[in-house]
Design a protein around this motif. Structure first.
Motif, PDB file in Angstrom:
ATOM      1  N   THR A 126      28.391  -7.137 -36.368  1.00  0.00           N
ATOM      2  CA  THR A 126      26.963  -5.917 -36.244  1.00  0.00           C
ATOM      3  C   THR A 126      26.866  -5.505 -35.053  1.00  0.00           C
ATOM      4  N   GLU A 127      25.675  -4.154 -35.392  1.00  0.00           N
ATOM      5  CA  GLU A 127      25.461  -3.801 -34.727  1.00  0.00           C
ATOM      6  C   GLU A 127      25.419  -4.100 -32.631  1.00  0.00           C
ATOM      7  N   ALA A 128      24.444  -5.572 -33.172  1.00  0.00           N
ATOM      8  CA  ALA A 128      23.946  -6.542 -32.214  1.00  0.00           C
ATOM      9  C   ALA A 128      25.364  -7.219 -31.371  1.00  0.00           C
ATOM     10  N   SER A 129      25.978  -6.431 -31.131  1.00  0.00           N
ATOM     11  CA  SER A 129      27.399  -7.785 -30.659  1.00  0.00           C
ATOM     12  C   SER A 129      28.317  -7.102 -29.551  1.00  0.00           C
ATOM     13  N   ALA A 130      28.634  -7.871 -28.903  1.00  0.00           N
ATOM     14  CA  ALA A 130      29.208  -7.248 -27.834  1.00  0.00           C
ATOM     15  C   ALA A 130      30.380  -5.776 -28.704  1.00  0.00           C
ATOM     16  N   GLU A 131      31.843  -7.177 -29.348  1.00  0.00           N
ATOM     17  CA  GLU A 131      32.983  -6.650 -29.718  1.00  0.00           C
ATOM     18  C   GLU A 131      32.302  -5.235 -30.375  1.00  0.00           C
ATOM     19  N   TYR A 132      31.519  -4.644 -31.016  1.00  0.00           N
ATOM     20  CA  TYR A 132      30.844  -3.526 -31.269  1.00  0.00           C
ATOM     21  C   TYR A 132      30.823  -2.249 -30.696  1.00  0.00           C
ATOM     22  N   GLN A 133      30.069  -2.705 -29.795  1.00  0.00           N
ATOM     23  CA  GLN A 133      29.998  -1.572 -28.330  1.00  0.00           C
ATOM     24  C   GLN A 133      31.028  -1.090 -27.319  1.00  0.00           C
ATOM     25  N   ALA A 134      31.991  -2.776 -27.364  1.00  0.00           N
ATOM     26  CA  ALA A 134      33.298  -1.655 -26.943  1.00  0.00           C
ATOM     27  C   ALA A 134      33.818  -1.300 -27.813  1.00  0.00           C
ATOM     28  N   ILE A 135      34.426  -1.368 -29.127  1.00  0.00           N
ATOM     29  CA  ILE A 135      34.353  -0.730 -30.032  1.00  0.00           C
ATOM     30  C   ILE A 135      34.017   0.612 -30.131  1.00  0.00           C
ATOM     31  N   HIS A 333      23.546 -10.843 -42.591  1.00  0.00           N
ATOM     32  CA  HIS A 333      23.144 -11.506 -41.840  1.00  0.00           C
ATOM     33  C   HIS A 333      23.577 -12.984 -42.081  1.00  0.00           C
ATOM     34  N   SER A 334      23.329 -13.470 -43.301  1.00  0.00           N
ATOM     35  CA  SER A 334      23.025 -14.244 -44.124  1.00  0.00           C
ATOM     36  C   SER A 334      24.680 -15.499 -44.449  1.00  0.00           C
ATOM     37  N   ALA A 335      25.237 -14.068 -44.896  1.00  0.00           N
ATOM     38  CA  ALA A 335      27.252 -14.842 -44.612  1.00  0.00           C
ATOM     39  C   ALA A 335      27.800 -15.185 -42.862  1.00  0.00           C
ATOM     40  N   ILE A 336      27.252 -13.919 -42.511  1.00  0.00           N
ATOM     41  CA  ILE A 336      27.900 -14.511 -40.874  1.00  0.00           C
ATOM     42  C   ILE A 336      27.457 -16.383 -40.396  1.00  0.00           C
ATOM     43  N   GLU A 337      26.109 -16.099 -41.346  1.00  0.00           N
ATOM     44  CA  GLU A 337      25.543 -18.125 -40.723  1.00  0.00           C
ATOM     45  C   GLU A 337      26.034 -18.899 -41.285  1.00  0.00           C
ATOM     46  N   ALA A 338      26.053 -19.095 -42.168  1.00  0.00           N
ATOM     47  CA  ALA A 338      26.668 -19.943 -43.420  1.00  0.00           C
ATOM     48  C   ALA A 338      28.028 -20.049 -42.701  1.00  0.00           C
ATOM     49  N   GLN A 339      28.842 -18.983 -43.240  1.00  0.00           N
ATOM     50  CA  GLN A 339      30.310 -18.801 -42.227  1.00  0.00           C
ATOM     51  C   GLN A 339      30.094 -19.126 -40.917  1.00  0.00           C
ATOM     52  N   PHE A 340      29.925 -19.441 -39.980  1.00  0.00           N
ATOM     53  CA  PHE A 340      30.185 -20.039 -38.540  1.00  0.00           C
ATOM     54  C   PHE A 340      28.872 -21.024 -38.028  1.00  0.00           C
ATOM     55  N   GLY A 341      28.044 -21.439 -39.533  1.00  0.00           N
ATOM     56  CA  GLY A 341      27.687 -22.706 -38.970  1.00  0.00           C
ATOM     57  C   GLY A 341      26.084 -22.286 -38.215  1.00  0.00           C
ATOM     58  N   LEU A 342      25.632 -21.136 -38.484  1.00  0.00           N
ATOM     59  CA  LEU A 342      24.499 -20.441 -37.546  1.00  0.00           C
ATOM     60  C   LEU A 342      22.848 -21.447 -38.052  1.00  0.00           C
ATOM     61  N   GLY A 490      12.898  -9.115 -39.254  1.00  0.00           N
ATOM     62  CA  GLY A 490      13.988  -7.939 -40.037  1.00  0.00           C
ATOM     63  C   GLY A 490      14.546  -8.387 -41.017  1.00  0.00           C
ATOM     64  N   GLY A 491      15.017  -9.746 -42.132  1.00  0.00           N
ATOM     65  CA  GLY A 491      15.323 -10.027 -42.996  1.00  0.00           C
ATOM     66  C   GLY A 491      17.358  -9.368 -42.742  1.00  0.00           C
ATOM     67  N   ASP A 492      17.098 -10.205 -44.152  1.00  0.00           N
ATOM     68  CA  ASP A 492      18.877 -10.404 -44.116  1.00  0.00           C
ATOM     69  C   ASP A 492      19.704  -8.997 -44.701  1.00  0.00           C
ATOM     70  N   ARG A 493      20.734  -8.205 -43.448  1.00  0.00           N
ATOM     71  CA  ARG A 493      20.351  -6.815 -43.297  1.00  0.00           C
ATOM     72  C   ARG A 493      22.456  -7.422 -44.354  1.00  0.00           C
ATOM     73  N   ILE A 494      21.670  -6.049 -45.677  1.00  0.00           N
ATOM     74  CA  ILE A 494      23.185  -6.294 -45.833  1.00  0.00           C
ATOM     75  C   ILE A 494      24.079  -5.209 -46.099  1.00  0.00           C
ATOM     76  N   GLY A 495      25.183  -5.465 -45.764  1.00  0.00           N
ATOM     77  CA  GLY A 495      26.066  -3.601 -44.937  1.00  0.00           C
ATOM     78  C   GLY A 495      26.823  -3.100 -46.156  1.00  0.00           C
ATOM     79  N   GLN A 496      27.028  -1.872 -46.171  1.00  0.00           N
ATOM     80  CA  GLN A 496      28.047  -1.653 -47.731  1.00  0.00           C
ATOM     81  C   GLN A 496      29.167  -0.667 -46.752  1.00  0.00           C
ATOM     82  N   VAL A 497      30.107  -0.639 -47.277  1.00  0.00           N
ATOM     83  CA  VAL A 497      31.437   0.123 -47.227  1.00  0.00           C
ATOM     84  C   VAL A 497      31.020   1.640 -47.804  1.00  0.00           C
TER      85      VAL A 497
END
Length: 941
Positions: A126-135, A333-342, A490-497
């Motif tokens: 996601t954009e609000a993540s340290a890994e994306y900023q580093a990438i 967002h909901s997929a990340i929450e479901a997979q990592f128990g958030l 902000g809603g459940d933002r869904i990405g797209q390739v």
């Protein structure tokens, strides 16, 4: 490793914590060791020559600290905790709209248990993540190298537990349920293993429960936001690093040991430090210009391989021969929450917090050039100052831990806006909300924040207040109030390739469906209308849609009008397309081949070569190949495999499906051309195979009457073709003669088979049924006999009048006390064992019974009607027909033998003069037969 000393920047803090532990526990034992060890971990991590930057996944505080540090340090090499084989995909993030997940996928396994497949690993970004900023910094800054140092996806599963009782590789999911209405988006990752930088959560259940209880929060995401995220949002770099390593060390030390005694976290740390030392030795980079970005849990590592000065060896094992496919899939967002128990909505709240923090601090985040869905601030990219020399490590923990959090006053304007917006959303979704509810939400939010020792309400307090004041235990629509609060933040933002980042197969699908004029990247359902008669150029689109229908989930490509059967193609079709919503399935399809046709062929071949493949599965593959692919060679290959599977079968469970499919395929090939060689081989093999298994199937309790009826249907239905191809009919007669069933349904089926073979006349069959109805001990089981007769309509459809006769006789003869108890059994038996054959009985009954009620009173059943008296013998027994029969006695002898009238019916003085009385009576009773034969022969009677 050297033992920690009391000197150093954290000596005072170590002594203070040891004294506190002694005062608390009364004895400087385990508690003092843990607290002192935490300080030692912080000292060790911050004193490392290679700067370690600890982060937490999807944490705005980590992302803000990362942006500040990257602009201040300007590193030339960034080591990132992410699977090393995912690195070639990171550049494709420019063509996507975040959030997306980097995926490694394998369907054909070598070196792993077969029941594990398919294997999938995802790393959401996601954009609000340290890994994306580093990438983004590394890819957009010239001269900066990004190196992924975590284990490969192959090693992820090599190190996974191989027994069901052991812990899984993915982080614990917690006890948080997905938000209502977010089920489809929450399933975007499927059952893939989640690999993410910065998994920072207590792995000691009692510790997490203790923190939640004393923090007066309901779930971990809320605790982290209140006690870590908000205090560190504006912290300086040293304070941020020390606090994050402190938390990581605490969670690391307070965790149970692994079930198998192996610490996979330490194996990952050994792997990463080994890779970093290898890269530094190969590239010659200066460690002062490098930055190691990892989770705070791994920053507090105590392995012997920790640090650049360590020379402890670690052998990295080879990868298996499994072929991995890599790509990008959409996330949410909901997929990340479901997979990592958030907690539901926590990632959306983090995204809103990130946006608000950027506006407050004026920081310009790093973004990939051309990133879809993001707006770059033109002209505001700051020129970073020259990197300052590294300052000595100073103790910032003592001040941070001893200082109360900065009190932030109540922002009434923000809270008021939330209350107004949530009431507006609630009214749109069917709630009877009003201004009074907005006021109640406002006051309840402040009240909850006060009860939880918060100076201002957080989004979690506001969501709890909204549920309490608006929902009132009633949800009028599919969205509850908590879900509406997520939409508000902000809603459940869904990405797209993007198109450029899709695999070749997915791009080929988009190109070939271009004539439809639809935007296939949209997540909405779109209607496609194809008039193939007016626009023949759309025929390739129709073919591709039918193939995608076979390969993709049912909702991705759904036909509304039109069908594709063997030998039939609709001239008008209507489709509902949702390829944008099922983009992940289309991308994973691209891992299997370059074109849809190639993937379809591979799947059909794989299906017929599977260990559990049967003849019916192979026939289904043949039908799909003939229906969807114009490839006669593939059809022949699959058909020959069906012959092999049929010959190897030892059960008859699939006999009904085999019969249904081979009939359809034979009709198709007969209508389109000569019969293929595999069809002829299938018929001859099946005839011999079912003849061999017939006696056993009649006696075997595991073989149902439906299966035996299908076997007889194959034998009798294919008999003429099989005999013409060289089969022996006596084999079937022997098989029937050797059959001795015991269950009533199979007995009736055997009677029908003997009748078809001419071994049991209709009169004898009628007598058997009359004997059954006359026996009070057999009457309760009579519905099972009827079930056998109904199944006999498959091989002997001419028995339909007789079955109607038997059922009618039963209803007429049996009294109500006997009839009513087994009537429900009869209905359920017919419904379970012959639903497709009952219409035959209904049509036959419609032809037999009168069509009006008045005619029913005078109606006489045809099986009870007495034959008309024969006319004079001399009138029938003379003429050209009689002379014809007398001149050719062989046919008459055969008919007489069948009817039981064998004997010498013709004397020498009667030759050519006439026929005897028995034959004359027979001709008189059935004159139509003689007239038809005479007409065929051109003889006038």
């Amino acid at each position: 490793m050297t033992a920690p000393t009391e000197a150093g920047p954290f000596g005072a803090l170590r002594q203070q914590l040891t004294a506190a532990a002694t005062a608390f526990a009364g004895d400087p034992g385990a508690v003092a060791d843990i607290l002192a060890g935490i300080v030692d971990d912080v000292d060790r991590a911050l004193g490392e020559e290679l700067e370690i930057f600890p982060v937490c996944h999807h944490s705005p505080a980590s992302a803000l600290a990362m942006v500040r540090r990257l602009r201040a340090k300007q590193p030339k090499v960034i080591y990132l905790e992410l699977c090393e084989d995912l690195q070639p995909l990171l550049g494709e993030l420019r063509n996507c709209r975040l959030p997306v997940a980097v995926q490694a996928f394998a369907s054909e396994l070598e070196g792993f248990p077969a029941d594990w497949g398919p294997l999938s690993v995802v790393a959401p970004i996601t954009e609000a993540s340290a890994e994306y900023q580093a990438i983004a910094y590394a890819l957009e800054t010239p001269g900066v190298e990004l190196v992924l140092v975590d284990r490969s996806t192959d090693h992820v599963f090599q190190w996974s537990p191989r027994h069901p009782g052991e812990a899984d590789e993915a982080p614990a999911g917690g006890d948080v349920e997905p938000a209502a209405g977010a089920g489809e988006e929450a399933a975007l990752h499927g059952d893939a293993v989640g690999v993410e930088i910065g998994d920072l959560r207590p792995r000691f259940a009692e510790l997490e429960a203790y923190l939640l209880h004393h923090g007066k929060v309901r779930h971990w995401s809320e605790w982290w936001d209140q006690y870590v995220e908000q205090p560190l949002a504006d912290a300086d770099h040293d304070t941020y690093r020390q606090v994050m390593v402190l938390i990581g060390s605490l969670f690391r030390r307070l965790r149970p040991a692994g079930a198998d005694g192996r610490d996979r976290d330490e194996d990952r740390e050994r792997y990463m430090w080994t890779r970093m030392r290898q890269h530094l030795a190969a590239s010659g980079a200066d460690p002062a210009d490098c930055l190691y970005v990892c989770g705070a849990f791994h920053a507090a590592s105590r392995v012997a391989q920790f640090g650049l000065r360590s020379d402890a060896p670690f052998e990295i094992g080879p990868r298996t021969r499994t072929r991995w496919h890599h790509g990008l899939i959409p996330s949410s967002h909901s997929a990340i929450e479901a997979q990592f128990g958030l907690a539901p909505g926590s990632v959306s709240i983090a995204s809103a917090t990130w946006t608000k923090a950027l506006a407050r601090t004026g920081l310009t985040p790093f973004r990939l050039e051309g990133q879809r869905g993001t707006r770059t601030r033109a002209g505001r990219r700051r020129v970073a100052p020259a990197p300052a020399p590294a300052a000595p490590v100073a103790d910032r923990l003592s001040g941070f831990l001893g200082r109360p959090p900065t009190a932030q006053g109540l922002d009434e304007a923000e809270l008021r806006g939330w209350c107004v917006d949530i009431v507006r959303l609630a009214r749109r979704n069917g709630y009877l909300a009003s201004t009074a509810d907005a006021i109640a939400v406002f006051e309840t939010s402040i009240l909850l924040a006060g009860l939880r020792n918060r100076a201002r309400p957080t989004p979690y307090d506001f969501a709890d207040a909204a549920v309490t004041c608006i929902e009132k235990d009633v949800v009028p629509g599919r969205r509850d109030v908590r879900r509406l609060c997520e939409i508000l933040f902000g809603g459940d933002r869904i990405g797209q390739v993007g198109y450029e980042a899709l695999p070749p197969l997915a791009r080929d699908v988009h190109d070939r469906l271009g004539p439809l004029g639809l935007d296939l990247e949209k997540r909405t359902i779109q209607r496609a209308l194809l008039d193939l008669h007016a626009e023949p150029a759309l025929a390739p689109c129709s073919d591709l849609l039918w193939r995608l229908r076979h390969l993709l989930p049912p909702d991705a490509v759904r036909p509304i009008m039109g069908e594709r059967r063997l030998g039939h193609r609709s001239i008008q079709e209507s489709w509902d397309l949702a390829l944008g919503r099922h983009q992940r399935a289309l991308i994973e399809l691209g891992y299997e081949g370059v074109t849809v046709e190639q993937v379809l062929e591979q799947r059909l071949r794989r299906a017929v070569r599977a260990p559990d493949a049967t003849a019916s599965v192979a026939l289904a593959a043949v039908e799909d190949a003939a229906r969807l692919l114009d490839n006669a060679r593939l059809v022949d290959e699959l058909g020959n495999r069906a012959v092999e599977l049929l010959a190897a079968e030892r059960t008859v469970d699939d006999a009904p499906e085999v019969l249904r499919r081979i009939r359809r395929l034979l009709a198709h090939h007969r209508a389109t051309g000569p019969l293929p060689a595999w069809c002829e081989a299938f018929v001859t093999t099946g005839y011999a195979h079912y003849c061999t298994l017939l006696p056993t199937a009649f006696l075997d309790e595991d073989s149902g009457v439906r299966q035996v009826g299908a076997m007889l249907g194959f034998l009798f239905g294919m008999e003429s073709l099989a005999v013409s191809l060289g089969c022996d009919r006596s084999q079937l007669e022997l098989a029937v003669a050797q059959s001795h069933p015991q269950t009533p349904a199979k007995v009736a089926l055997l009677w029908a088979a003997r009748h078809q073979l001419g071994l049991l006349s209709l009169a004898e069959l009628r007598a058997c049924c009359a004997a059954l109805l006359g026996n009070p001990l057999v009457v309760p089981a009579f519905p099972q006999y009827l079930s056998g007769f109904v199944q006999a309509l498959e091989p002997v459809p001419g028995l339909a009048p007789f079955v109607v006769e038997v059922m009618s006789s039963a209803f007429a003869r049996l009294p109500d006390p006997v009839l009513l108890p087994w009537l429900p059994t009869l209905i359920t038996t017919l419904r379970d064992h012959g639903p497709e054959l009952v219409p035959l009985l209904v049509r036959e009954a419609g032809r037999t019974f009168p069509g009006s009620l008045p005619a029913l009173d005078a109606w006489v059943p045809p099986w009870e009607a007495s034959p008309a008296p024969p006319p004079a013998v001399t009138a029938v027994a003379s003429g050209p027909v009689a002379a014809l029969l007398a001149g050719h006695p062989e046919s008459v002898d055969a008919v007489a033998a069948l009817l039981g009238c064998a004997g010498d019916w013709r004397t020498p003085d009667e030759a050519g003069a006439g026929v005897p009385a028995e034959l004359a009576a027979l001709l008189a009773a059935h004159p139509q037969t003689a007239d038809a034969v005479a007409a065929l022969l051109g003889v006038r009677s």
